[in-house]
Design a protein around this motif. Structure first.
Motif, PDB file in Angstrom:
ATOM      1  N   ALA A  11       0.818  -1.214   0.000  1.00 34.86           N
ATOM      2  CA  ALA A  11       0.000   0.000   0.000  1.00 34.86           C
ATOM      3  C   ALA A  11       0.852   1.264   0.000  1.00 34.86           C
ATOM      4  O   ALA A  11       1.952   1.293   0.561  1.00 34.86           O
ATOM      5  CB  ALA A  11      -0.917   0.012   1.221  1.00 34.86           C
ATOM      6  N   ILE A  12       0.312   2.300  -0.616  1.00 37.54           N
ATOM      7  CA  ILE A  12       0.812   3.668  -0.476  1.00 37.54           C
ATOM      8  C   ILE A  12      -0.254   4.452   0.268  1.00 37.54           C
ATOM      9  O   ILE A  12      -1.440   4.398  -0.089  1.00 37.54           O
ATOM     10  CB  ILE A  12       1.067   4.332  -1.839  1.00 37.54           C
ATOM     11  N   VAL A  13       0.149   5.192   1.299  1.00 39.02           N
ATOM     12  CA  VAL A  13      -0.772   6.066   2.018  1.00 39.02           C
ATOM     13  C   VAL A  13      -0.144   7.450   2.080  1.00 39.02           C
ATOM     14  O   VAL A  13       0.937   7.628   2.650  1.00 39.02           O
ATOM     15  CB  VAL A  13      -1.060   5.567   3.449  1.00 39.02           C
ATOM     16  N   THR A  14      -0.795   8.433   1.490  1.00 44.11           N
ATOM     17  CA  THR A  14      -0.259   9.795   1.516  1.00 44.11           C
ATOM     18  C   THR A  14      -0.795  10.544   2.739  1.00 44.11           C
ATOM     19  O   THR A  14      -1.807  10.178   3.323  1.00 44.11           O
ATOM     20  CB  THR A  14      -0.623  10.568   0.232  1.00 44.11           C
ATOM     21  N   GLY A  15      -0.069  11.606   3.102  1.00 44.57           N
ATOM     22  CA  GLY A  15      -0.467  12.385   4.266  1.00 44.57           C
ATOM     23  C   GLY A  15      -0.506  11.559   5.525  1.00 44.57           C
ATOM     24  O   GLY A  15      -1.403  11.695   6.361  1.00 44.57           O
ATOM     25  N   ALA A  16       0.497  10.687   5.687  1.00 40.01           N
ATOM     26  CA  ALA A  16       0.441   9.676   6.746  1.00 40.01           C
ATOM     27  C   ALA A  16       1.424   9.916   7.888  1.00 40.01           C
ATOM     28  O   ALA A  16       1.678   9.021   8.682  1.00 40.01           O
ATOM     29  CB  ALA A  16       0.690   8.293   6.142  1.00 40.01           C
ATOM     30  N   GLY A  17       1.943  11.126   7.987  1.00 40.40           N
ATOM     31  CA  GLY A  17       2.890  11.409   9.060  1.00 40.40           C
ATOM     32  C   GLY A  17       2.251  11.409  10.430  1.00 40.40           C
ATOM     33  O   GLY A  17       2.907  11.146  11.438  1.00 40.40           O
ATOM     34  N   GLN A  18       0.964  11.706  10.466  1.00 41.91           N
ATOM     35  CA  GLN A  18       0.227  11.703  11.721  1.00 41.91           C
ATOM     36  C   GLN A  18      -1.266  11.590  11.413  1.00 41.91           C
ATOM     37  O   GLN A  18      -1.674  11.498  10.263  1.00 41.91           O
ATOM     38  CB  GLN A  18       0.500  12.977  12.532  1.00 41.91           C
ATOM     39  N   GLY A  19      -2.079  11.567  12.443  1.00 46.69           N
ATOM     40  CA  GLY A  19      -3.518  11.593  12.266  1.00 46.69           C
ATOM     41  C   GLY A  19      -4.091  10.363  11.595  1.00 46.69           C
ATOM     42  O   GLY A  19      -3.654   9.228  11.806  1.00 46.69           O
ATOM     43  N   ILE A  20      -5.109  10.581  10.762  1.00 48.40           N
ATOM     44  CA  ILE A  20      -5.833   9.487  10.119  1.00 48.40           C
ATOM     45  C   ILE A  20      -4.911   8.660   9.230  1.00 48.40           C
ATOM     46  O   ILE A  20      -4.953   7.423   9.245  1.00 48.40           O
ATOM     47  CB  ILE A  20      -7.026  10.044   9.314  1.00 48.40           C
ATOM     48  N   GLY A  21      -4.097   9.315   8.425  1.00 42.12           N
ATOM     49  CA  GLY A  21      -3.200   8.598   7.528  1.00 42.12           C
ATOM     50  C   GLY A  21      -2.228   7.698   8.264  1.00 42.12           C
ATOM     51  O   GLY A  21      -1.947   6.569   7.829  1.00 42.12           O
ATOM     52  N   PHE A  22      -1.713   8.188   9.372  1.00 44.39           N
ATOM     53  CA  PHE A  22      -0.803   7.379  10.193  1.00 44.39           C
ATOM     54  C   PHE A  22      -1.513   6.133  10.702  1.00 44.39           C
ATOM     55  O   PHE A  22      -0.976   5.019  10.634  1.00 44.39           O
ATOM     56  CB  PHE A  22      -0.285   8.195  11.376  1.00 44.39           C
ATOM     57  N   GLU A  23      -2.736   6.306  11.200  1.00 46.90           N
ATOM     58  CA  GLU A  23      -3.454   5.162  11.773  1.00 46.90           C
ATOM     59  C   GLU A  23      -3.838   4.150  10.699  1.00 46.90           C
ATOM     60  O   GLU A  23      -3.789   2.938  10.940  1.00 46.90           O
ATOM     61  CB  GLU A  23      -4.692   5.646  12.520  1.00 46.90           C
ATOM     62  N   ILE A  24      -4.212   4.618   9.516  1.00 41.93           N
ATOM     63  CA  ILE A  24      -4.485   3.694   8.417  1.00 41.93           C
ATOM     64  C   ILE A  24      -3.230   2.883   8.103  1.00 41.93           C
ATOM     65  O   ILE A  24      -3.288   1.652   7.950  1.00 41.93           O
ATOM     66  CB  ILE A  24      -4.957   4.456   7.159  1.00 41.93           C
ATOM     67  N   SER A  25      -2.092   3.550   8.032  1.00 43.74           N
ATOM     68  CA  SER A  25      -0.827   2.873   7.737  1.00 43.74           C
ATOM     69  C   SER A  25      -0.474   1.869   8.824  1.00 43.74           C
ATOM     70  O   SER A  25      -0.058   0.739   8.539  1.00 43.74           O
ATOM     71  CB  SER A  25       0.298   3.902   7.602  1.00 43.74           C
ATOM     72  N   ARG A  26      -0.649   2.274  10.060  1.00 42.89           N
ATOM     73  CA  ARG A  26      -0.317   1.405  11.197  1.00 42.89           C
ATOM     74  C   ARG A  26      -1.174   0.139  11.168  1.00 42.89           C
ATOM     75  O   ARG A  26      -0.661  -0.971  11.333  1.00 42.89           O
ATOM     76  CB  ARG A  26      -0.521   2.164  12.510  1.00 42.89           C
ATOM     77  N   GLN A  27      -2.464   0.313  10.949  1.00 41.12           N
ATOM     78  CA  GLN A  27      -3.350  -0.846  10.945  1.00 41.12           C
ATOM     79  C   GLN A  27      -3.083  -1.762   9.748  1.00 41.12           C
ATOM     80  O   GLN A  27      -3.167  -2.993   9.865  1.00 41.12           O
ATOM     81  CB  GLN A  27      -4.811  -0.391  10.973  1.00 41.12           C
ATOM     82  N   LEU A  28      -2.775  -1.176   8.609  1.00 43.65           N
ATOM     83  CA  LEU A  28      -2.421  -2.006   7.452  1.00 43.65           C
ATOM     84  C   LEU A  28      -1.198  -2.865   7.763  1.00 43.65           C
ATOM     85  O   LEU A  28      -1.159  -4.062   7.439  1.00 43.65           O
ATOM     86  CB  LEU A  28      -2.152  -1.131   6.231  1.00 43.65           C
ATOM     87  N   CYS A  29      -0.189  -2.260   8.385  1.00 40.24           N
ATOM     88  CA  CYS A  29       1.026  -3.014   8.740  1.00 40.24           C
ATOM     89  C   CYS A  29       0.722  -4.113   9.747  1.00 40.24           C
ATOM     90  O   CYS A  29       1.197  -5.234   9.610  1.00 40.24           O
ATOM     91  CB  CYS A  29       2.085  -2.061   9.305  1.00 40.24           C
ATOM     92  N   ILE A  30      -0.065  -3.788  10.751  1.00 43.96           N
ATOM     93  CA  ILE A  30      -0.422  -4.778  11.763  1.00 43.96           C
ATOM     94  C   ILE A  30      -1.100  -5.978  11.126  1.00 43.96           C
ATOM     95  O   ILE A  30      -0.889  -7.127  11.533  1.00 43.96           O
ATOM     96  CB  ILE A  30      -1.343  -4.146  12.838  1.00 43.96           C
ATOM     97  N   GLN A  31      -1.885  -5.711  10.076  1.00 38.31           N
ATOM     98  CA  GLN A  31      -2.637  -6.787   9.437  1.00 38.31           C
ATOM     99  C   GLN A  31      -1.927  -7.365   8.215  1.00 38.31           C
ATOM    100  O   GLN A  31      -2.538  -8.025   7.382  1.00 38.31           O
ATOM    101  CB  GLN A  31      -4.036  -6.289   9.084  1.00 38.31           C
ATOM    102  N   GLY A  32      -0.612  -7.126   8.132  1.00 36.78           N
ATOM    103  CA  GLY A  32       0.197  -7.873   7.178  1.00 36.78           C
ATOM    104  C   GLY A  32       0.646  -7.171   5.925  1.00 36.78           C
ATOM    105  O   GLY A  32       1.429  -7.735   5.145  1.00 36.78           O
TER     106      GLY A  32
END
Length: 254
Positions: A11-32
């Motif tokens: 996945a690519i997630v833009t605007g992910a340094g903090q906030g919603i984008g960060f949490e989307i990225s974190r959860q994607l990583c947690i789930q593989g």
């Protein structure tokens, strides 16, 4: 969702340094998933990568998510590092408040360039890569409740968010033959690092939100992950509002 729901996905997630984008990225990583996170702020990117890497494979690329050349470099980096691209989340955007009668051209252009232009170009670049791979994929655009309801001093921002929902609907025709889904989510008031700077934010939105509180970033990320997951493989061209019921009643925070 199971903890390996996104195993094998990139996945690519833009605007992910903090906030919603960060949490989307974190959860994607947690789930593989393997994730490339982007933010215009290099320090935020480095800090986010350091935190998220404890959960899985993650890399970062700082730069302007509204710039066409940079967008292509993100796609190239994701493919070079992780072998493919299956998910793109166009989360980067800016909010520039301003009275309509006094709104400056440069502010209008900045909002349009990132919110619409950056999202369009990421969807285009990601879809080209997914088409080339011939294995399908998922694209998610970040709308807002302001694309559904009028909000004082947010005319420019609101029209960009409404435009993204139409983009998701329109691209169904062009992307579906390649098994690429495209959807949007429209968050309402959400507690993030930025909104927390307003000491009255949580109190105000708790008062006017039917569910009695604003969203947390986890609430938005949960919806985002569903929209790009195998569980939603027959969902495309749709926009999902996550606002605790606010758009049903729409009281102004002012």
């Amino acid at each position: 969702m199971s903890t390996n729901e996104f195993s094998g996905h990139v996945a690519i997630v833009t605007g992910a340094g903090q906030g919603i984008g960060f949490e989307i990225s974190r959860q994607l990583c947690i789930q593989g998933a393997s994730v490339l996170i982007n933010d215009i702020n290099e320090t935020l990117v480095d800090e986010a990568v350091a935190k998220i890497s404890t959960h899985g494979r993650c890399t970062g690329l700082a730069g302007d998510a509204g710039d066409a050349a940079f967008i292509q470099s993100m796609v190239d980096e994701a493919v070079n590092k992780f072998g493919k691209l299956t998910i793109a989340v166009a989360n980067a955007g800016i909010t520039l408040f301003g009275d309509f009668f006094e709104y400056k051209l440069q502010n209008l252009q900045a909002v349009m360039n990132l919110n619409i232009g950056g999202s369009f170009l990421l969807a285009q670049a990601a879809a080209k890569q997914m088409k080339q791979q011939n294995s399908g994929g998922s694209i998610l655009l970040m709308s807002s409740v302001t694309g559904h309801q009028a909000h004082k001093n947010l005319a420019a921002y609101g029209i960009t968010k409404a435009a993204l929902e139409m983009l998701a609907k329109t691209l169904v025709v062009e992307l579906s033959p390649y098994n690429i889904s495209i959807n949007a989510i429209a968050p309402g008031a959400t507690v993030t690092e930025r909104t927390s700077e307003d000491k009255d934010y949580k109190t105000t939105w708790s008062r006017i939100t039917p569910m009695g509180k604003p969203a947390m970033v986890e609430d938005i990320a949960n919806a985002a992950l569903f929209m790009v997951s195998p569980a939603s493989r027959h969902v495309t061209g749709q926009s999902l509002v996550i606002d605790g019921g606010w758009t049903s009643v729409s009281p102004s925070p002012y």
